[in-house]
Write an enzyme that holds these catalytic residues in place. Structure first.
Site, PDB file in Angstrom:
ATOM      1  CE  LYS A  45     -50.311  41.277 -44.064  1.00 40.74           C
ATOM      2  NZ  LYS A  45     -51.024  40.192 -43.475  1.00 40.74           N
ATOM      3  CB  SER A  92     -53.800  38.547 -44.743  1.00 44.21           C
ATOM      4  OG  SER A  92     -52.469  37.985 -43.961  1.00 44.21           O
ATOM      5  CB  SER A 100     -50.331  38.475 -47.543  1.00 41.28           C
ATOM      6  OG  SER A 100     -51.452  38.432 -46.689  1.00 41.28           O
TER       7      SER A 100
END
Length: 252
Positions: free
Chosen positions: A66, A63, A110
């Site tokens: 991101k 993540s 997340s």
């Protein structure tokens, strides 16, 4: 036109960092499973690492991806700061994911499903332009989707730091809205008078547990990337704990 401008970034030469092993970081890293710590004080010009080989080893970004993903979404105009992603009604194990949310909220919790949708809206071609312009890891967004958790995209701790520095200094020349929006979403607290911006991640496929970002201090910015082998959710807290222990020794 925006995509054409981003393509111009390909002509920039990637900054090379001097890497130096630190005995203090090596001892700290030994306290967590297969851990590596990398810290870059912006005025030093040197990345201090616990282990050079591990600091250059690429694994799934999980993540932490991101951050570039959100930058591409906002900068391209495909997603706007006030865009609301409607929950699809599928109940997931992480309760905070089971609701409508903005992109900033999705970064905070997340939420994988939001970024799966972001990826579909951007499309492979547009996202590939941004990932290449960002010089992000091996630049390979092929493979099983979501590729940042199960595919072929890989990045090292040193490359995480390089990306974070370029993002924070707007080396990529993205629009200010994109940079400010994503940076605000990364706000994680304060430490010794410094503002902490960070993103965590965990890819079960290769056990990569990440914590990466920067400490914005009055006189210097400290960029960091910590990676630990994670086998269970109970170990996730180790990422931030190890980072804080390292930074407590580095920041005066």
């Amino acid at each position: 036109m925006r995509i054409l401008f981003i393509l111009l970034l390909f002509s920039f030469t990637a900054q090379a960092f001097e890497i130096q092993e630190s005995e203090i970081l090596r001892k700290l890293a030994a306290s967590a499973p297969d851990a590596v710590i990398a810290v870059y004080p912006s005025q030093e010009g040197v990345v201090f690492v616990s282990d050079t080989e591990k600091a250059n080893k690429r694994t799934l970004p999980a993540s932490t991806f991101k951050i570039p993903h959100a930058l591409a979404a906002i900068d391209s105009g495909i997603v706007h700061p006030d865009t609301l992603f409607k929950w699809d009604g599928v109940r997931r194990d992480t309760e905070s994911w089971n609701r409508d949310m903005t992109l900033a909220q999705a970064i905070k919790v997340s939420a994988v499903w939001v970024f799966e949708e972001v990826g579909r809206r951007l499309g492979q071609d547009v996202l590939n332009v941004y990932v290449s312009a960002f010089d992000y890891g091996n630049r390979d967004i092929s493979g099983e989707y979501p590729f940042w958790l199960r595919g072929n995209l890989k990045i090292s701790p040193v490359e995480q730091i390089r990306f974070m520095e370029k993002f924070n200094t707007n080396y990529f020349r993205l629009n200010k809205t994109a940079n400010d929006y994503v940076k605000d979403a990364m706000l994680s607290g304060s430490f010794k008078g410094c503002t902490v911006y960070a993103k965590s991640g965990w890819a079960g496929k290769d056990r990569s547990g990440w914590y990466a970002g920067f400490y914005d201090c009055p006189d210097e910015v400290y960029y960091f990337a910590v990676r630990i082998a994670i086998d269970s959710p109970e170990q996730l807290i180790l990422r931030q704990q190890l980072t804080e222990r390292a930074m407590s020794l580095i920041i005066d």
